[in-house]
Design an enzyme around this catalytic site. Structure first.
Site, PDB file in Angstrom:
ATOM      1  N   ASP A 458    -123.356  59.720  -2.050  1.00  0.00           N
ATOM      2  CA  ASP A 458    -123.585  58.462  -3.103  1.00  0.00           C
ATOM      3  C   ASP A 458    -122.824  58.898  -4.654  1.00  0.00           C
ATOM      4  O   ASP A 458    -123.495  59.652  -5.223  1.00  0.00           O
ATOM      5  CB  ASP A 458    -125.013  58.223  -2.937  1.00  0.00           C
ATOM      6  CG  ASP A 458    -125.665  56.887  -4.064  1.00  0.00           C
ATOM      7  OD1 ASP A 458    -124.423  56.546  -4.672  1.00  0.00           O
ATOM      8  OD2 ASP A 458    -126.437  56.514  -3.868  1.00  0.00           O
ATOM      9  N   SER A 539    -107.911  45.537 -10.346  1.00  0.00           N
ATOM     10  CA  SER A 539    -108.242  44.526  -9.689  1.00  0.00           C
ATOM     11  C   SER A 539    -107.355  43.460 -10.305  1.00  0.00           C
ATOM     12  O   SER A 539    -106.996  43.114 -11.473  1.00  0.00           O
ATOM     13  CB  SER A 539    -109.460  43.873  -9.493  1.00  0.00           C
ATOM     14  OG  SER A 539    -109.504  42.492  -8.948  1.00  0.00           O
ATOM     15  N   TYR A 552    -118.189  41.844 -10.817  1.00  0.00           N
ATOM     16  CA  TYR A 552    -117.134  42.533 -10.384  1.00  0.00           C
ATOM     17  C   TYR A 552    -115.814  42.542 -11.343  1.00  0.00           C
ATOM     18  O   TYR A 552    -115.342  43.688 -11.725  1.00  0.00           O
ATOM     19  CB  TYR A 552    -116.414  41.834  -9.203  1.00  0.00           C
ATOM     20  CG  TYR A 552    -115.407  42.345  -8.360  1.00  0.00           C
ATOM     21  CD1 TYR A 552    -115.600  43.613  -7.749  1.00  0.00           C
ATOM     22  CD2 TYR A 552    -114.277  42.065  -8.662  1.00  0.00           C
ATOM     23  CE1 TYR A 552    -114.448  44.343  -7.383  1.00  0.00           C
ATOM     24  CE2 TYR A 552    -112.986  42.724  -8.160  1.00  0.00           C
ATOM     25  CZ  TYR A 552    -113.237  43.793  -7.411  1.00  0.00           C
ATOM     26  OH  TYR A 552    -112.124  44.485  -6.926  1.00  0.00           O
ATOM     27  N   LYS A 556    -114.468  45.739 -13.470  1.00  0.00           N
ATOM     28  CA  LYS A 556    -113.197  46.473 -13.291  1.00  0.00           C
ATOM     29  C   LYS A 556    -112.294  46.415 -14.687  1.00  0.00           C
ATOM     30  O   LYS A 556    -111.515  47.123 -14.780  1.00  0.00           O
ATOM     31  CB  LYS A 556    -112.311  45.480 -12.041  1.00  0.00           C
ATOM     32  CG  LYS A 556    -112.768  45.747 -10.873  1.00  0.00           C
ATOM     33  CD  LYS A 556    -112.172  46.992 -10.308  1.00  0.00           C
ATOM     34  CE  LYS A 556    -112.596  47.275  -8.861  1.00  0.00           C
ATOM     35  NZ  LYS A 556    -111.922  48.575  -8.390  1.00  0.00           N
TER      36      LYS A 556
END
Ligand code: ZN
Length: 655
Positions: A458, A539, A552, A556
């Site tokens: 993790d 992205s 998100y 990014k």
């Protein structure tokens, strides 16, 4: 020495070649007999040529195969008569011998016959087994080794003094064997090299090998038993290893991997009070010198080691008849009281093999010390082996190494999708790859390959990241390329409904974890022999965000900014950081056929139209992204840092 012969198993192998395969594998199964391609076997029989004529045939192990995994096709059929005729020549260079051996082959597509083929032909028994058994070379590598061998085996074994393998050794055997063999002879010991056994059946020859080596082992257990090493632990700060790797690679002229073995046995040897003397006497059998070099490096003065190697080459190459090409002067074995046994190689498999060989060598040395002092061959004999014509010829034939040979890549989010594809792209280019993922499937990829290490972790835990770095160093010695791919994409949610927990979770994984691993990896990347490279998988949402993906897109975008700052800060260390911005990569876990169908229907498209909904009408796959990522770590991008490349088939909002 355990006899692994099993009559029931053996009876399933019909025909002499099948029997030969069966017992060769039994030899190969015992590392105290046969280690990584050492040793060879043969059987004599009759084959029929295209004219229907019978041909006396020697089936001998071809070069490049390993007894542990050998198959019938790995044996080369050669004309026995041609072998015997060659042994009657007065002189033959080893290069010419290798050529003649190929010419004597009955199949033009077969591998090259073992350079010990003539020796096998000369022994007038059907089955011949040859190993470099540890117990035998332990005895022969002592001051009164020959006397001990004769005392132990009497007239059952012929003893040959050391002669370099190849034509000269075959020639010596051709003289000595007929003169000394009696009906009691079951084997032949080659001083400082190994042992042959022979017999009329596969079983007889194999059992004799076990019996002879077993006797030598019993002798050692009586006279030179190894005390079991007391529990020891490495005391080292692992962060010193990448620096060591950088220096070793600089001496070699190309990147090398380092593998550290910190078992109690390795540490006890490295901390042996007399290590300076006992480690500097040469390899146990000349066969090993190709992989381990003549001497290990003691301590960390690589410059002095490289200079000593150059001097050794200068001195010994003067008497060579043809000009020799010097091998790189970097060590392959490093003995360090803190890290134990460190092996250096161009591939992870090489480092494993070198480590195995040296662990056996350690035991041979320690036992030799108990028998009056371990001694190896002299410098000149070892030099002749290291710079054998046949080895020099191999060097000339060798093609260019793969782009990332000797380098290490770490890929996060490696269990699936783009990360998994990246692992493959880097492996294909010759890198050793560490794949990290929270999904335990990451550990099962590429089952057992030496050049892949899967770690389940993790990445939001600082301890986990430190452990990843330490494991990478222990296995491969450092880090050259880092691919930051791990990330999550929670389902679409408008800002009005976006909770703090979800926001923080996305930031923790997509942003904070990347900062932590970049920080911990920086010293390793700085010490990378060909300078560190980082590729961040961003992205399309960075240049062209969409509604419903605030967390998100923000994560990014922040990651992109982090990478840009790193490009500025790390440029002085020659570390390059670039980004790719993929869009609509559908061959990943998130995109099940149902989800695809739904999304396509939402836009009134077929699934295929939806996948190709970009300027070029091309579908973008995980592999496309992975290949671009790998290339960005290669020479093409050597002068580029801080760049952002969309890989999306062309997106109007991005263009
Ligand atoms: Zn041999």
């Amino acid at each position: 020495m355990e006899n692994l012969w099993n009559d029931t198993e053996a009876s399933k192998h019909k025909g002499i070649l099948a029997e030969r395969v069966y017992s060769s594998r039994l030899l190969g199964a015992n590392p105290n007999l046969v280690l990584h391609g050492g040793g060879n076997t043969s059987v004599k029989g009759v084959s029929r040529n295209i004219f229907g004529e019978e041909v006396e045939t020697l089936y001998v192990k071809g070069s490049g195969s390993d007894l542990a995994t050998i198959e019938a096709k790995d044996f080369v059929a050669v004309r026995l008569e041609a072998m015997l005729k060659l042994s009657r020549l007065e002189k033959l260079s080893d290069i010419d011998m290798a050529r003649e051996l190929k010419l004597a082959s009955l199949d033009p597509n077969a591998p090259a016959p073992s350079v010990e083929a003539i020796l096998h032909a000369l022994i007038p028994h059907r089955f011949v087994d040859h190993t470099h058994a540890d117990a035998i070379v332990t005895l022969t590598n002592t001051p009164d080794g020959e006397a001990r061998i004769r005392e132990l085996f009497g007239d059952e074994v012929i003893v040959l003094p050391y002669v370099m393998p190849g034509f000269d050794l075959a020639k010596l055997c051709a003289e000595v064997f007929p003169a000394q063999a009696t009906p009691r002879t079951i084997g032949m010991v080659l001083m400082n090299h190994g042992i042959f056994s022979f017999g009329d059946s596969a079983k007889q020859s194999y059992v004799r090998m076990i019996e002879l080596v077993g006797r030598a082992e019993d002798y050692l257990n009586r006279n030179a038993a190894l005390s079991s090493a007391t529990e020891m632990a490495p005391t080292a700060d692992w962060s010193a290893v990448p620096e060591l790797r950088k220096k070793v690679s600089a001496a070699a002229g190309f990147p090398l991997l380092l593998r550290s073995e910190t078992s109690s046995a390795a540490l006890a040897f490295a901390r042996h009070p007399n290590i300076a003397a006992i480690s500097q006497r040469g390899p146990a059998t000349p066969d090993h010198i190709i992989r381990t070099k003549r001497l290990p490096l003691l301590g960390r003065d690589i410059g002095a080691y490289a200079q000593a190697y150059k001097d050794y080459f200068e001195k010994n190459s003067q008497s060579a008849s043809t000009p020799l090409t010097m091998l790189d002067p970097a060590p392959r074995v490093i003995i360090d009281p803190e890290f134990g046994l460190v092996s250096a190689g161009r591939s992870a498999r090489d480092t494993q093999i070198i480590e195995d060989i040296y662990l056996h060598t350690q035991d041979i040395i320690l036992r030799g010390e108990k028998l009056g002092g371990y001694q190896a061959l002299g410098e000149a004999d070892l030099f002749s082996m290291e710079y054998w014509d046949l080895e020099q010829a191999k060097l000339k034939k060798a093609g260019a190494p793969k782009a990332f040979a000797g380098e290490v890549a770490l890929v996060t989010g490696a269990a699936s999708g783009i990360g998994k594809a990246c692992v493959q792209s880097f492996l294909n280019r010759g890198a050793a790859v560490v794949g990290v993922d929270i999904n335990p499937a990451v550990g099962l990829l590429h089952g057992g390959r030496a050049d892949y290490l899967g770690i389940t972790a993790d990445m939001t835990s600082a301890d986990a990241i430190r452990e990843i770095i330490e494991k990478t160093i222990r296995h491969y010695g450092g880090l050259d390329m880092l691919v930051l791919n791990a990330g999550i994409f929670p389902g679409g949610r408008k800002i009005s409904a976006l909770g703090d927990d979800e926001w923080r979770k996305v930031m923790a994984i997509n942003l904070d974890a990347n900062l932590a691993i970049m920080r911990e990896a920086h010293p390793l990347l700085k010490a990378a022999p060909r300078y560190g490279r980082v590729v961040v998988i961003g992205s399309k949402n960075v240049p062209a965000p969409g509604p419903g993906a605030a967390a998100y897109s923000a994560s990014k975008a922040a990651l992109t900014q982090l990478a840009r700052v790193a490009a500025l800060e790390w440029g002085a260390d020659a570390i390059r950081i670039n980004l790719v911005h993929p869009n609509a990569v559908f061959d990943t876990g998130i995109w099940t056929p149902e989800v695809l169908q739904q999304r396509a229907a939402h836009y009134g498209m077929t699934v295929d139209e939806y996948k190709r909904n970009n300027v070029l009408h091309e579908e973008v796959s995980s592999k496309d992204v992975a290949e671009l990522t790998a290339e960005m770590c290669g020479v093409l991008f050597a002068k580029i840092t801080g760049a952002q490349i969309p890989i999306d088939g062309g997106n109007e909002r991005v263009i």
